[in-house]
Design a protein around this motif. Structure first.
Motif, PDB file in Angstrom:
ATOM      1  N   PRO A   1       3.144  14.545  -8.583  1.00 22.88           N
ATOM      2  CA  PRO A   1       3.456  15.094  -7.239  1.00 22.88           C
ATOM      3  C   PRO A   1       2.384  16.181  -6.540  1.00 22.88           C
ATOM      4  CG  PRO A   1       5.238  15.569  -8.871  1.00 22.88           C
ATOM      5  CD  PRO A   1       4.112  14.845  -9.569  1.00 22.88           C
ATOM      6  N   LYS A   2       1.398  16.251  -7.449  1.00 22.30           N
ATOM      7  CA  LYS A   2       0.380  16.985  -6.883  1.00 22.30           C
ATOM      8  C   LYS A   2      -0.460  16.469  -5.943  1.00 22.30           C
ATOM      9  CE  LYS A   2      -1.070  18.192 -10.753  1.00 22.30           C
ATOM     10  NZ  LYS A   2      -1.595  18.579 -11.709  1.00 22.30           N
ATOM     11  N   LEU A   3      -0.414  14.993  -5.687  1.00 21.85           N
ATOM     12  CA  LEU A   3      -1.273  14.058  -4.906  1.00 21.85           C
ATOM     13  C   LEU A   3      -0.710  13.860  -3.547  1.00 21.85           C
ATOM     14  CD1 LEU A   3      -1.961  11.247  -7.443  1.00 21.85           C
ATOM     15  CD2 LEU A   3      -3.316  13.162  -6.907  1.00 21.85           C
ATOM     16  N   VAL A   4       0.488  14.610  -3.460  1.00 20.17           N
ATOM     17  CA  VAL A   4       1.368  14.414  -2.089  1.00 20.17           C
ATOM     18  C   VAL A   4       0.434  14.688  -0.905  1.00 20.17           C
ATOM     19  CG1 VAL A   4       2.316  16.624  -1.935  1.00 20.17           C
ATOM     20  CG2 VAL A   4       3.538  14.607  -0.761  1.00 20.17           C
ATOM     21  N   PHE A   5      -0.512  15.997  -1.001  1.00 24.85           N
ATOM     22  CA  PHE A   5      -1.500  15.993  -0.052  1.00 24.85           C
ATOM     23  C   PHE A   5      -2.415  15.020   0.355  1.00 24.85           C
ATOM     24  CE2 PHE A   5      -5.173  18.463   1.812  1.00 24.85           C
ATOM     25  CZ  PHE A   5      -4.707  18.911   2.910  1.00 24.85           C
ATOM     26  N   ASP A   6      -3.059  14.691  -0.948  1.00 24.58           N
ATOM     27  CA  ASP A   6      -3.947  13.460  -0.900  1.00 24.58           C
ATOM     28  C   ASP A   6      -3.538  12.200  -0.053  1.00 24.58           C
ATOM     29  OD1 ASP A   6      -5.852  15.302  -2.362  1.00 24.58           O
ATOM     30  OD2 ASP A   6      -5.472  14.626  -4.054  1.00 24.58           O
ATOM     31  N   ALA A   7      -2.395  11.966  -0.591  1.00 27.26           N
ATOM     32  CA  ALA A   7      -1.489  10.776  -0.037  1.00 27.26           C
ATOM     33  C   ALA A   7      -1.013  10.951   1.549  1.00 27.26           C
ATOM     34  CB  ALA A   7      -0.295  10.581  -0.725  1.00 27.26           C
ATOM     35  N   ALA A   8      -0.821  12.061   2.108  1.00 23.64           N
ATOM     36  CA  ALA A   8      -0.463  12.361   3.471  1.00 23.64           C
ATOM     37  C   ALA A   8      -1.899  12.252   4.304  1.00 23.64           C
ATOM     38  CB  ALA A   8      -0.150  13.966   3.549  1.00 23.64           C
ATOM     39  N   ILE A   9      -2.883  12.848   3.849  1.00 22.97           N
ATOM     40  CA  ILE A   9      -4.252  12.657   4.486  1.00 22.97           C
ATOM     41  C   ILE A   9      -4.706  11.151   4.404  1.00 22.97           C
ATOM     42  CG2 ILE A   9      -6.861  12.821   4.175  1.00 22.97           C
ATOM     43  CD1 ILE A   9      -5.911  15.759   3.273  1.00 22.97           C
ATOM     44  N   TYR A  10      -4.530  10.396   3.359  1.00 27.69           N
ATOM     45  CA  TYR A  10      -4.754   8.915   3.523  1.00 27.69           C
ATOM     46  C   TYR A  10      -3.882   8.150   4.419  1.00 27.69           C
ATOM     47  CZ  TYR A  10      -5.954   4.637   1.722  1.00 27.69           C
ATOM     48  OH  TYR A  10      -6.489   3.008   1.776  1.00 27.69           O
ATOM     49  N   VAL A  11      -2.593   8.576   4.724  1.00 25.04           N
ATOM     50  CA  VAL A  11      -1.761   7.735   5.510  1.00 25.04           C
ATOM     51  C   VAL A  11      -2.206   8.058   6.802  1.00 25.04           C
ATOM     52  CG1 VAL A  11       0.661   7.816   6.299  1.00 25.04           C
ATOM     53  CG2 VAL A  11       0.529   7.521   3.934  1.00 25.04           C
ATOM     54  N   ALA A  12      -2.683   9.485   6.934  1.00 22.46           N
ATOM     55  CA  ALA A  12      -3.182   9.925   8.419  1.00 22.46           C
ATOM     56  C   ALA A  12      -4.311   9.023   8.811  1.00 22.46           C
ATOM     57  CB  ALA A  12      -3.288  11.271   8.549  1.00 22.46           C
TER      58      ALA A  12
ATOM     59  N   GLN B   1       1.001  -1.290   0.069  1.00 24.32           N
ATOM     60  CA  GLN B   1      -0.117  -0.012   0.037  1.00 24.32           C
ATOM     61  C   GLN B   1       1.023   1.311   0.073  1.00 24.32           C
ATOM     62  OE1 GLN B   1      -2.511   0.290   3.540  1.00 24.32           O
ATOM     63  NE2 GLN B   1      -4.427   0.505   2.412  1.00 24.32           N
ATOM     64  N   LEU B   2       1.897   1.414   0.791  1.00 22.94           N
ATOM     65  CA  LEU B   2       2.756   2.362   1.044  1.00 22.94           C
ATOM     66  C   LEU B   2       3.441   2.333  -0.482  1.00 22.94           C
ATOM     67  CD1 LEU B   2       3.963   2.290   4.587  1.00 22.94           C
ATOM     68  CD2 LEU B   2       2.292   3.962   3.400  1.00 22.94           C
ATOM     69  N   ARG B   3       4.088   1.365  -0.987  1.00 20.73           N
ATOM     70  CA  ARG B   3       4.874   1.383  -2.307  1.00 20.73           C
ATOM     71  C   ARG B   3       3.628   2.020  -3.176  1.00 20.73           C
ATOM     72  NH1 ARG B   3       6.440  -3.332  -2.076  1.00 20.73           N
ATOM     73  NH2 ARG B   3       4.663  -4.291  -2.922  1.00 20.73           N
ATOM     74  N   ASP B   4       2.623   1.642  -3.364  1.00 16.61           N
ATOM     75  CA  ASP B   4       1.736   1.960  -4.510  1.00 16.61           C
ATOM     76  C   ASP B   4       1.509   3.637  -4.101  1.00 16.61           C
ATOM     77  OD1 ASP B   4       1.482  -0.335  -5.303  1.00 16.61           O
ATOM     78  OD2 ASP B   4      -0.479  -0.715  -4.337  1.00 16.61           O
ATOM     79  N   LEU B   5       1.366   4.082  -3.038  1.00 16.69           N
ATOM     80  CA  LEU B   5       1.043   5.637  -2.623  1.00 16.69           C
ATOM     81  C   LEU B   5       2.471   6.505  -3.231  1.00 16.69           C
ATOM     82  CD1 LEU B   5      -0.411   5.979   0.859  1.00 16.69           C
ATOM     83  CD2 LEU B   5      -1.471   6.629  -1.503  1.00 16.69           C
TER      84      LEU B   5
END
Length: 120
Positions: free
Chosen positions: A81-92, A69-73
């Motif tokens: 790179p614009k998805l970094v914020f979305d990915a950070a929220i998902y990880v949270a 899952q983390l590798r896919d993110l």
């Protein structure tokens, strides 16, 4: 010898099968409806992580799903790179659900998302 009393009995059976013995067959795709609200996502993630712990405690093994899952993110963010914020929220959300799953008592309660079952 004995089938354990688990909520996630399908995960337990899956954990007993070697990856080399799994064959993916051609079939029609399955339509998955995602939760409409954050709390619904948290509930199903919490159930997933809680039942993974139950399977491990019952002697079942688990694949490297979280690492994947983390590798896919990371791959998604590297691609866009614009998805970094979305990915950070998902990880949270994942982290929060994991903590809640660890702190919750084992139960037969089935956390579910009802928003994905509503008509649009």
């Amino acid at each position: 010898d004995e089938f354990p009393e688990l909520v996630s009995d399908d995960l337990f059976i899956d954990s007993l099968i070697a990856r080399d013995d799994v064959v993916i067959i051609d079939t029609d795709p399955v339509v998955v409806t995602t939760p409409r609200r954050l709390d619904g996502l948290r509930r199903i993630l919490q159930r997933s992580y809680r039942t993974q712990h139950e399977v491990q405690d019952a002697g079942g093994g688990l694949s490297g799903g979280q690492r994947g899952q983390l590798r896919d993110l990371r791959t998604l963010v590297a691609r866009d790179p614009k998805l970094v914020f979305d990915a950070a929220i998902y990880v949270a959300v994942i982290a929060y659900a994991r903590v809640r799953a660890k702190l919750s008592r084992p139960s037969q309660r089935w956390e579910r998302d009802t928003s994905s079952r509503e008509l649009r």
